[in-house]
Motif scaffolding. Sequence first.
Motif, PDB file in Angstrom:
ATOM      1  N   THR A 113       0.862  -1.191   0.000  1.00 36.92           N
ATOM      2  CA  THR A 113       0.000   0.000   0.000  1.00 36.92           C
ATOM      3  C   THR A 113       0.892   1.233   0.000  1.00 36.92           C
ATOM      4  O   THR A 113       2.101   1.136   0.204  1.00 36.92           O
ATOM      5  CB  THR A 113      -0.883   0.046   1.256  1.00 36.92           C
ATOM      6  OG1 THR A 113      -0.032  -0.074   2.387  1.00 36.92           O
ATOM      7  CG2 THR A 113      -1.902  -1.057   1.268  1.00 36.92           C
ATOM      8  N   GLY A 114       0.288   2.379  -0.188  1.00 33.81           N
ATOM      9  CA  GLY A 114       1.047   3.631  -0.155  1.00 33.81           C
ATOM     10  C   GLY A 114       1.993   3.743  -1.331  1.00 33.81           C
ATOM     11  O   GLY A 114       1.717   3.238  -2.410  1.00 33.81           O
ATOM     12  N   GLU A 115       3.137   4.369  -1.108  1.00 29.94           N
ATOM     13  CA  GLU A 115       4.075   4.598  -2.203  1.00 29.94           C
ATOM     14  C   GLU A 115       4.653   3.266  -2.701  1.00 29.94           C
ATOM     15  O   GLU A 115       4.809   3.059  -3.896  1.00 29.94           O
ATOM     16  CB  GLU A 115       5.191   5.537  -1.749  1.00 29.94           C
ATOM     17  CG  GLU A 115       6.049   6.015  -2.907  1.00 29.94           C
ATOM     18  CD  GLU A 115       7.286   6.745  -2.452  1.00 29.94           C
ATOM     19  OE1 GLU A 115       7.419   6.994  -1.245  1.00 29.94           O
ATOM     20  OE2 GLU A 115       8.126   7.053  -3.295  1.00 29.94           O
ATOM     21  N   GLY A 116       4.980   2.376  -1.768  1.00 31.08           N
ATOM     22  CA  GLY A 116       5.484   1.055  -2.157  1.00 31.08           C
ATOM     23  C   GLY A 116       6.725   1.114  -3.010  1.00 31.08           C
ATOM     24  O   GLY A 116       6.865   0.366  -3.964  1.00 31.08           O
ATOM     25  N   LEU A 203       6.610  15.736   1.255  1.00 32.94           N
ATOM     26  CA  LEU A 203       6.844  15.542  -0.181  1.00 32.94           C
ATOM     27  C   LEU A 203       5.726  14.697  -0.791  1.00 32.94           C
ATOM     28  O   LEU A 203       5.167  15.032  -1.829  1.00 32.94           O
ATOM     29  CB  LEU A 203       8.197  14.854  -0.361  1.00 32.94           C
ATOM     30  CG  LEU A 203       8.862  14.998  -1.716  1.00 32.94           C
ATOM     31  CD1 LEU A 203       9.051  16.445  -2.071  1.00 32.94           C
ATOM     32  CD2 LEU A 203      10.185  14.269  -1.714  1.00 32.94           C
ATOM     33  N   GLN A 204       5.395  13.636  -0.049  1.00 30.91           N
ATOM     34  CA  GLN A 204       4.391  12.721  -0.592  1.00 30.91           C
ATOM     35  C   GLN A 204       3.013  13.369  -0.642  1.00 30.91           C
ATOM     36  O   GLN A 204       2.197  13.040  -1.491  1.00 30.91           O
ATOM     37  CB  GLN A 204       4.346  11.443   0.249  1.00 30.91           C
ATOM     38  CG  GLN A 204       3.615  10.328  -0.461  1.00 30.91           C
ATOM     39  CD  GLN A 204       3.635   9.040   0.310  1.00 30.91           C
ATOM     40  OE1 GLN A 204       4.293   8.923   1.328  1.00 30.91           O
ATOM     41  NE2 GLN A 204       2.920   8.065  -0.173  1.00 30.91           N
ATOM     42  N   TRP A 207       2.027  14.820  -3.995  1.00 33.99           N
ATOM     43  CA  TRP A 207       1.817  13.987  -5.173  1.00 33.99           C
ATOM     44  C   TRP A 207       0.340  13.675  -5.337  1.00 33.99           C
ATOM     45  O   TRP A 207      -0.405  13.651  -4.370  1.00 33.99           O
ATOM     46  CB  TRP A 207       2.583  12.671  -5.061  1.00 33.99           C
ATOM     47  CG  TRP A 207       4.033  12.849  -4.798  1.00 33.99           C
ATOM     48  CD1 TRP A 207       4.767  13.975  -5.012  1.00 33.99           C
ATOM     49  CD2 TRP A 207       4.924  11.885  -4.260  1.00 33.99           C
ATOM     50  NE1 TRP A 207       6.067  13.763  -4.645  1.00 33.99           N
ATOM     51  CE2 TRP A 207       6.194  12.493  -4.184  1.00 33.99           C
ATOM     52  CE3 TRP A 207       4.793  10.576  -3.855  1.00 33.99           C
ATOM     53  CZ2 TRP A 207       7.314  11.826  -3.700  1.00 33.99           C
ATOM     54  CZ3 TRP A 207       5.902   9.897  -3.379  1.00 33.99           C
ATOM     55  CH2 TRP A 207       7.149  10.525  -3.307  1.00 33.99           C
ATOM     56  N   SER A 208      -0.049  13.396  -6.554  1.00 36.91           N
ATOM     57  CA  SER A 208      -1.430  12.981  -6.756  1.00 36.91           C
ATOM     58  C   SER A 208      -1.447  11.487  -7.041  1.00 36.91           C
ATOM     59  O   SER A 208      -0.601  10.984  -7.772  1.00 36.91           O
ATOM     60  CB  SER A 208      -2.057  13.765  -7.902  1.00 36.91           C
ATOM     61  OG  SER A 208      -1.432  13.420  -9.106  1.00 36.91           O
ATOM     62  N   GLU A 209      -2.388  10.818  -6.418  1.00 43.89           N
ATOM     63  CA  GLU A 209      -2.497   9.367  -6.592  1.00 43.89           C
ATOM     64  C   GLU A 209      -3.825   9.042  -7.232  1.00 43.89           C
ATOM     65  O   GLU A 209      -4.824   9.701  -6.974  1.00 43.89           O
ATOM     66  CB  GLU A 209      -2.420   8.662  -5.233  1.00 43.89           C
ATOM     67  CG  GLU A 209      -1.043   8.702  -4.630  1.00 43.89           C
ATOM     68  CD  GLU A 209      -1.008   8.042  -3.269  1.00 43.89           C
ATOM     69  OE1 GLU A 209      -2.055   7.529  -2.838  1.00 43.89           O
ATOM     70  OE2 GLU A 209       0.058   8.061  -2.648  1.00 43.89           O
ATOM     71  N   GLN A 210      -3.821   8.032  -8.047  1.00 45.74           N
ATOM     72  CA  GLN A 210      -5.070   7.559  -8.633  1.00 45.74           C
ATOM     73  C   GLN A 210      -4.944   6.068  -8.863  1.00 45.74           C
ATOM     74  O   GLN A 210      -3.822   5.548  -8.900  1.00 45.74           O
ATOM     75  CB  GLN A 210      -5.355   8.294  -9.934  1.00 45.74           C
ATOM     76  CG  GLN A 210      -4.267   8.129 -10.957  1.00 45.74           C
ATOM     77  CD  GLN A 210      -4.425   9.126 -12.097  1.00 45.74           C
ATOM     78  OE1 GLN A 210      -4.632  10.306 -11.872  1.00 45.74           O
ATOM     79  NE2 GLN A 210      -4.332   8.650 -13.306  1.00 45.74           N
ATOM     80  N   PRO A 211      -6.073   5.364  -8.991  1.00 41.42           N
ATOM     81  CA  PRO A 211      -5.985   3.919  -9.245  1.00 41.42           C
ATOM     82  C   PRO A 211      -5.189   3.660 -10.508  1.00 41.42           C
ATOM     83  O   PRO A 211      -5.253   4.440 -11.461  1.00 41.42           O
ATOM     84  CB  PRO A 211      -7.446   3.498  -9.416  1.00 41.42           C
ATOM     85  CG  PRO A 211      -8.244   4.576  -8.807  1.00 41.42           C
ATOM     86  CD  PRO A 211      -7.459   5.825  -8.878  1.00 41.42           C
ATOM     87  N   ALA A 212      -4.431   2.563 -10.499  1.00 41.30           N
ATOM     88  CA  ALA A 212      -3.521   2.289 -11.615  1.00 41.30           C
ATOM     89  C   ALA A 212      -4.290   2.139 -12.906  1.00 41.30           C
ATOM     90  O   ALA A 212      -5.292   1.434 -12.968  1.00 41.30           O
ATOM     91  CB  ALA A 212      -2.731   1.028 -11.322  1.00 41.30           C
ATOM     92  N   ARG A 213      -3.807   2.840 -13.913  1.00 40.42           N
ATOM     93  CA  ARG A 213      -4.366   2.688 -15.251  1.00 40.42           C
ATOM     94  C   ARG A 213      -3.693   1.499 -15.904  1.00 40.42           C
ATOM     95  O   ARG A 213      -2.563   1.162 -15.590  1.00 40.42           O
ATOM     96  CB  ARG A 213      -4.028   3.931 -16.064  1.00 40.42           C
ATOM     97  CG  ARG A 213      -5.203   4.796 -16.339  1.00 40.42           C
ATOM     98  CD  ARG A 213      -4.813   5.919 -17.277  1.00 40.42           C
ATOM     99  NE  ARG A 213      -3.627   6.664 -16.895  1.00 40.42           N
ATOM    100  CZ  ARG A 213      -2.804   7.219 -17.792  1.00 40.42           C
ATOM    101  NH1 ARG A 213      -3.024   7.054 -19.071  1.00 40.42           N
ATOM    102  NH2 ARG A 213      -1.767   7.913 -17.392  1.00 40.42           N
TER     103      ARG A 213
ATOM    104  N   ASP B 252      -1.266   4.665  -9.353  1.00 35.36           N
ATOM    105  CA  ASP B 252      -0.417   5.470 -10.212  1.00 35.36           C
ATOM    106  C   ASP B 252      -0.117   6.754  -9.457  1.00 35.36           C
ATOM    107  O   ASP B 252      -1.043   7.476  -9.093  1.00 35.36           O
ATOM    108  CB  ASP B 252      -1.143   5.811 -11.510  1.00 35.36           C
ATOM    109  CG  ASP B 252      -0.903   4.774 -12.575  1.00 35.36           C
ATOM    110  OD1 ASP B 252       0.025   3.972 -12.396  1.00 35.36           O
ATOM    111  OD2 ASP B 252      -1.638   4.763 -13.574  1.00 35.36           O
ATOM    112  N   GLN B 254       1.489  10.404  -9.521  1.00 34.64           N
ATOM    113  CA  GLN B 254       2.003  11.460 -10.397  1.00 34.64           C
ATOM    114  C   GLN B 254       2.810  12.418  -9.551  1.00 34.64           C
ATOM    115  O   GLN B 254       2.324  12.912  -8.534  1.00 34.64           O
ATOM    116  CB  GLN B 254       0.828  12.194 -11.039  1.00 34.64           C
ATOM    117  CG  GLN B 254       0.128  11.364 -12.063  1.00 34.64           C
ATOM    118  CD  GLN B 254      -0.131  12.154 -13.331  1.00 34.64           C
ATOM    119  OE1 GLN B 254      -0.228  13.360 -13.300  1.00 34.64           O
ATOM    120  NE2 GLN B 254      -0.209  11.459 -14.443  1.00 34.64           N
TER     121      GLN B 254
END
Lengths: 269, 438
Positions: A113-116, A203-204, A207-213, B252, B254
Amino acid sequence: MPHNANPLSKMELSVAVLVSVGRHPLTARARRADHDARAVEMALSLGNANVQLIHAGDNGAPSEEALRSYLGMGLGEISLIKQSLGADVLPALAAWLRDAAPHLVLTGTRAETGEGSGLVPYMLAEILGWPVISGLAQVESIEGGIATVLQALPRGKRRRLRIRLPAIATVDSSAPVARQNAFGPARRGEFATRTCASAIDELQAQWSEQPARKRPKRLKIVKSASARDRFKAAAAKADSGGGQLLSDVTPEQGAEAIFTLLKGEDVLG
Amino acid sequence: MSETIRRDPRREWIARNRLHPEHARVIAALGGNGGGAVAISEWLGPNGVVRRNPRAIGFIGPNGIKRIDRSGLQQGGQPTATTTAARDSRRTVVIDQPAFLVAVVPDMTGGRLSSHDKDLLGLARRVADADVERPGAVVAILFGEYKGEGGGELKEQALGEAGIDRVVHFDDEFYAGFAPEARLAALSAVEREMTPRCWLLPDSPLGGADLGRRLAVRLGERAATGVWQIEADNKAPMGWRCTARGGGGSLDIQRPLPRVALALAECAEPVDETRHAAEQLTLSASIPATLSRIEDLGQVAVDPAGVALAEAEFILSGGNGVKQWDAFHHAAKVLGATEGASRVAVDDGFMARDRQVGATGTWVTARVYMAVGISGAIQHLQGIQRCDKVVAINLDPGCDMVKRADLAVIGDAGNILAALVARIEQYREQQQEKRNAA
């Protein structure tokens, strides 16, 4: 490095395992992380080692369930460092490891989970000044402050390494599969909670996170001036047999052909 | 050579006159390297008009009928000229005064640039060539032996064609094998001396993934891992924004491209339109010797039976056609192969469930897959999609496995396996004798 001076005997070997809350790839439920569970399994299979589990992070009800499944592997206690959501767990873990001073730290390759990113073991190693290795497959022996271990290479191959303790090693899917967790011990196990100031990972947060495309499939682009070549490439069958067929041969002739192929592919030891 | 076209009317006349005794020699001289036998199909006539000889086009087909191939490959007498032109169409790029450097540390598995390395170099080129006015240079830092394709100059050419402008090669023996600390010291020396704007490494286990994380931590950078896409972004400090896989492949992320990035395979298209200089560089400062706390004792022989089926290199797989299972297990032992099975063999109880290959079992990636008595159900063929070479031993020449196989032997599985075992035992004995003699 405090442990280099006094040689270790097997009796007093202490192993710390950093565990995290995993995420089931299909149901997305919290579970024990696969690589971390394998690290626990490896620590438990070391024999007389004194195994300590550490988890740093936010603990809600689902993550407590997941952490209990590590306890269900046969451990009585897990050290829990409470951190707020989105905190950088590195300072807390480094402080804990400095206090506990284990001989060997095991952990999974990367979190589920998270940045991994899999950077935590390397950062801890840099902070503590310990060596770090990845892809640990087996611990062969630990004698006199030096561990002889096997590192997993692609294709099931192994490499023998000698590493000076204290050290950090990461475990991936080439390590032995983790044992099942039992319900009773998981209920009976205890959390040794400890609070530590949380340092927010700024820093984290940016960042923008979204479900993996789904990653786009690479197209086979044929760069050619002539239309005939491009057409041939586009119309070509993906796999047209084209193999060699030996019928009506004696078993010896067939065996000889197979032997030549195997030798050409260099798979005969 | 002068640009003026000097014409020799007499020779042109001879070239037109097929009955002239000197015709063949003149044609050969005019045709250049096309070879004496080939007549030219196109030439500049005496009045400056292009003349064509329709009889010189094409070739005689297998049935004695003239065939004309209009694909452009067989135009008249200059096939060689067109192919060399196609090969040389790559632009040669030399960057003398780079505005900045992009450092790449390829894996070089087996001493060659892997496809992952080439993708990564394509990514590095994108970063370096973003500004046409002020292009950057790609520096490749190579460790260990470099084999390359071909030898001598071709070796350097292969690096240039992958998009490398400068090469720093560390080939001392203490960089060989698993030497992360020595390699890290070398990379730190490169960082001190050249200070590249950006470091790119492949995120491949035990290669760039390990070294790249060490480097990022040493440089104090928060590396982006699992990068699979970059886009230009003016707000980011480096001018790029990257998309990285995180959270066990479920997220993902960014973020602005940091100084150290670890990229996945197929992160960019490999370079194929330009050719770069691949100029050798050496570091002026010497690299301080490091006390290594990790010692590589070399590779260990492993028992093939213990190797997980998914990552085995050589699999001997048995199906319904195998009747003597003891002989099959013995063959696997002699061959040094990992055992696999089809669903039928597993259902009948001859093999364990974890040995099943196919859609419901394991998807294997073996380099050589040997299918004994397996007819090749579609579920089984799916499981062996990624195998390089497939060898089939089967009684039925029309079955699907034989169609898929690179080498198919039709016959009784038991006999052929026995013959193969005998042949390999003989080979092993010869090897042993050679070793004893040496």
